[in-house]
Each structure stands twice: as C-alpha cells, then as structure tokens.
Write an enzyme that holds these catalytic residues in place. Sequence first.
Site, short mmCIF file in Angstrom:
data_model
loop_
_atom_site.label_atom_id
_atom_site.label_comp_id
_atom_site.label_asym_id
_atom_site.label_seq_id
_atom_site.Cartn_x
_atom_site.Cartn_y
_atom_site.Cartn_z
N CYS A 43 0.82 -1.13 -0.19
CA CYS A 43 0.06 0.18 0.06
C CYS A 43 0.81 1.18 -0.14
CB CYS A 43 -0.78 0.04 1.35
SG CYS A 43 -2.15 1.36 1.23
N CYS A 48 -1.58 1.71 -3.23
CA CYS A 48 -2.78 2.57 -2.88
C CYS A 48 -2.26 3.95 -2.50
CB CYS A 48 -3.83 2.09 -1.78
SG CYS A 48 -3.18 1.68 -0.50
N TYR A 178 -10.20 -3.31 -10.05
CA TYR A 178 -10.02 -1.90 -9.59
C TYR A 178 -8.59 -1.29 -10.14
CZ TYR A 178 -7.04 -3.20 -5.66
OH TYR A 178 -6.10 -3.84 -4.92
N GLU A 182 -8.35 1.70 -12.59
CA GLU A 182 -7.50 2.94 -12.15
C GLU A 182 -6.45 3.48 -12.96
OE1 GLU A 182 -8.54 2.36 -7.32
OE2 GLU A 182 -6.92 1.63 -8.02
N HIS A 437 -26.96 21.68 1.42
CA HIS A 437 -27.23 22.32 -0.15
C HIS A 437 -26.12 23.57 -0.56
CE1 HIS A 437 -29.40 23.02 -3.93
NE2 HIS A 437 -29.36 24.21 -3.45
N GLU A 442 -25.92 15.23 -0.69
CA GLU A 442 -27.54 15.66 -0.41
C GLU A 442 -28.24 14.79 -1.14
OE1 GLU A 442 -29.32 19.11 -1.45
OE2 GLU A 442 -27.66 19.66 -2.63
#
Length: 448
Positions: A43, A48, A178, A182, A437, A442
């Site tokens: 990682c 990552c 992934y 990516e 908002h 939201e």
Amino acid sequence: MANFDYDLFTIGAGSGGVRASRVAAAHGARVAVAEEYRVGGTCVIRGCVPKKMLVYGAHFAEDLEDAKRFGWQIENPTFDWRILRDNVLADVDRLNGLYTQTLDNHGVRIIDQRAKVTGPNEVTLADGSRITAKYILVSVGARPMIPDCPGHELGITSNEAFHLDALPKRILIAGAGYIANEFAGIFNEFGSKVTLINRSDKLLRGYDETLTGRLLQISLAKGIQFRFNAAFRGIEKNLDGTLRVSMTNHDDMEVDCVMYAIGRVPNTEGLGLENVGIELGERGEIKVDEFNKSSVESIYAVGDVTDRVQLTPVAIREGQAFADTVFGGKPSKVSYDHVPSAVFSHPPLAGVGMTESEARNTLGSIKVYQSDFRPMKNVLAGRNERALYKMICEGESERIVGIHLLGPDAPEILQAAAVAVKAGLTKADFDATIAIHPTMAEELVLLR
C-alpha cells in the site's frame, strides 16, 4: 516466553505486519520484524498511496480544461511525467521513514532480510541465522499475477508502473478490476492511448452492475478502448522496441507498453510453510481461523496472504485483532460484513453492502432508490458526465443493505454513509436528515 529469542517474530512489514508488531510491543511483547524490501508494504511503497497521488495528478488534466468555463485563462499547460513520478517516489521515501520510525519508537527490531519458517517456533534468515519466537506472524501480502503466455516477461505490473522512464504513447492494460481501471484512467488523462482487455465481458466484478455499466460508458467517451473476451496468445518485441500483442477473438495490436492487472496471488512461495504443517488453499493462501491462527498453533497470518479481503484497512484490523488477542488478553475478531471499498477511476466508484442483484437473490423483496444527476461543476464546465447513486433497501423494513455511488468524490462521501449501513439504519433515517445544500452528498437524503 523467556526460552525464546522473541515473543513475536513477524515476517513482512506491510500494513498488517506493522500494526500487529507495534501493538504487540505496546502490550509488552519482545518483537522482531523481517522485511526483505522496504517497511510499509504494498500500500505505502507500490500500491494505494502512490497510486492515489497519480490519480490526483491525472485529475488536473480535466480540471485545467474545465477552468476556462470558470474564468481562468491558462495558456498551453504542459505535463512532465518525471516531475510527478519523482515527487511521488520522494513521498514514498518519507512514508517508509515514518513507518520505520514507528517500529523503532516501540522497540521493535527491524531485520532487513528475507526470512522463512523452519519450525513452529523458528525462522531462518537469508544469512543463515536462526531465530526463535513464541509466536510467528506471517504478513507477506500478495504479488501481481503474471499471465502464462509466450513473451509475458515483456510486460510490466503495477509495481513497475511507478518507475517508468517515460509515459507510453500506447498502453495495453490487462484486467478489469480496480487496479486495471484506475491505471487506465490515470494513463488516459496523461495522454496515453489506453486499451483495456479482459478475459470475460464483465467490468469490476463484485460492484453494482448499474454503476459499472455507467463507468464503462463514461470511460469509452473519454477515449479508453475495451476488448472483452480476450486472452493473451503471445507478446513479441518489434525491431523498433514496440510490442506486438496477439489475443483471442480480436486482431493483433501494437503498443509501447503492456501492463498486467489481472489479480494478485498470496506471496507464500519459498517461505517453508508446507514443511511445518501450515495448511494452504488453492491459490497458496494461508488458511486461518477467525482469530487469524493457522493450522499450526504458534503461527498466525494476517492480510492479503490469507486471501480473505485484499484491502489495506482490513489487514490493519486483522493485525490489531491478532495483537490484542495474543498479547493484550482481549480476544478480538474482525467483522467482514459491510466492508466499504472504492475504485479511484475517472470518475471514482464506491460501494458498501449488497449490490442490487445480491440483494434480490438473498432477500427477495427489496426496494431500490436511485439518483441520476449531473454534478453542478460539470454543468457549468459544459461536461455531460453524470453521477449515479443507488440505495438498496430490504423490502418491508426499508433497512439499508447497500449504497453504491459513482461520481466525483464518491469514496469520500461513502465513508460516512458506510457507517449508516453498518449500523442498520433505514431509508427513513436518511429521509429525516436535512440536506447540506448545494452538495452532491445531499442526493443520499433526497432519494425517491
């Protein structure tokens, strides 16, 4: 434990091994760690963390273009891969130093050698030294899988992608998970012509198909090409240094770089595990119980080498649970229910809990709420790219069993939403929450 050199000997200083060693030492154990490469693991060193930095760098390609609609005049911006590459690698060095310092501060001895298990309480280092320990923890992670085809040695994996001397003009990425998606987004934004091939016709298996289908559409619109139901026949090097790739069901193609992202396999070869009676699975993974104990009483394993959930935060939790169980007097298990995950594609995708198809097959009666919208920034930028949010609920109670997001900042938004899924909240709980908002998040409390 005084009869042994150490209370704990950890093989592998990745995320899980570092956490387990540090916590065990904090509980009072005498700990040593053997690491043949660098402290930090996949990682931090070649996964990552540096990849996310490349993702940030890639986003500027679209941001600079969109900036014009927001009044910013940026003339002839240029990109220098070497500057980003070197800055990323410098930060990897910094993190490697911090992880090393953490172990040093807790009194953990770091041994810069490969180690293999030569007994239930013994390891042998590369220089022939033998060390004994009451417990042995194997946390050596996983490595990229390489296809078995003629010329496979001409390709690279994600390990080497961070060290490229120059960006390839044309790159073929094998895989549909992934890592493949990516890096496809990263190289595409940097100006490479990207083609992604996969043995099946599925993209991002395990994620909700409505969102993966949308990501495929967006990726195609961005110029990424896909070849499905394609397996390598062979790779040859041309006289000019380019590569000719032959595959099933498709024409040959010429590229400058081939990258494999077809999965990761547990890194157990050459560790001597079978010789001491440790049971391995079909992929070479160490089989462990719910407390991370192998078939040998004194030997444990955490992280990708167990091939349970190959995610860094999961390995860290497993390392913590192991140390608390064995040295802290607090038996601990890791729950693998509702583990959130993300794909840092362009745009990113994130999900937690059941997909729609999983919920239908498991629960039968479900309710699906969905929002398909264009983010405000994309509207003003004149970008037609749309976000897609889904909430999967149990039919009668409307308990939320899954949330899946595709759009800008989806992983950041999902982290908080994952708490709600883990806690078993309902659609009514979201409906009762007042929206912030204007935000994209939201939409989660406004779903109809």
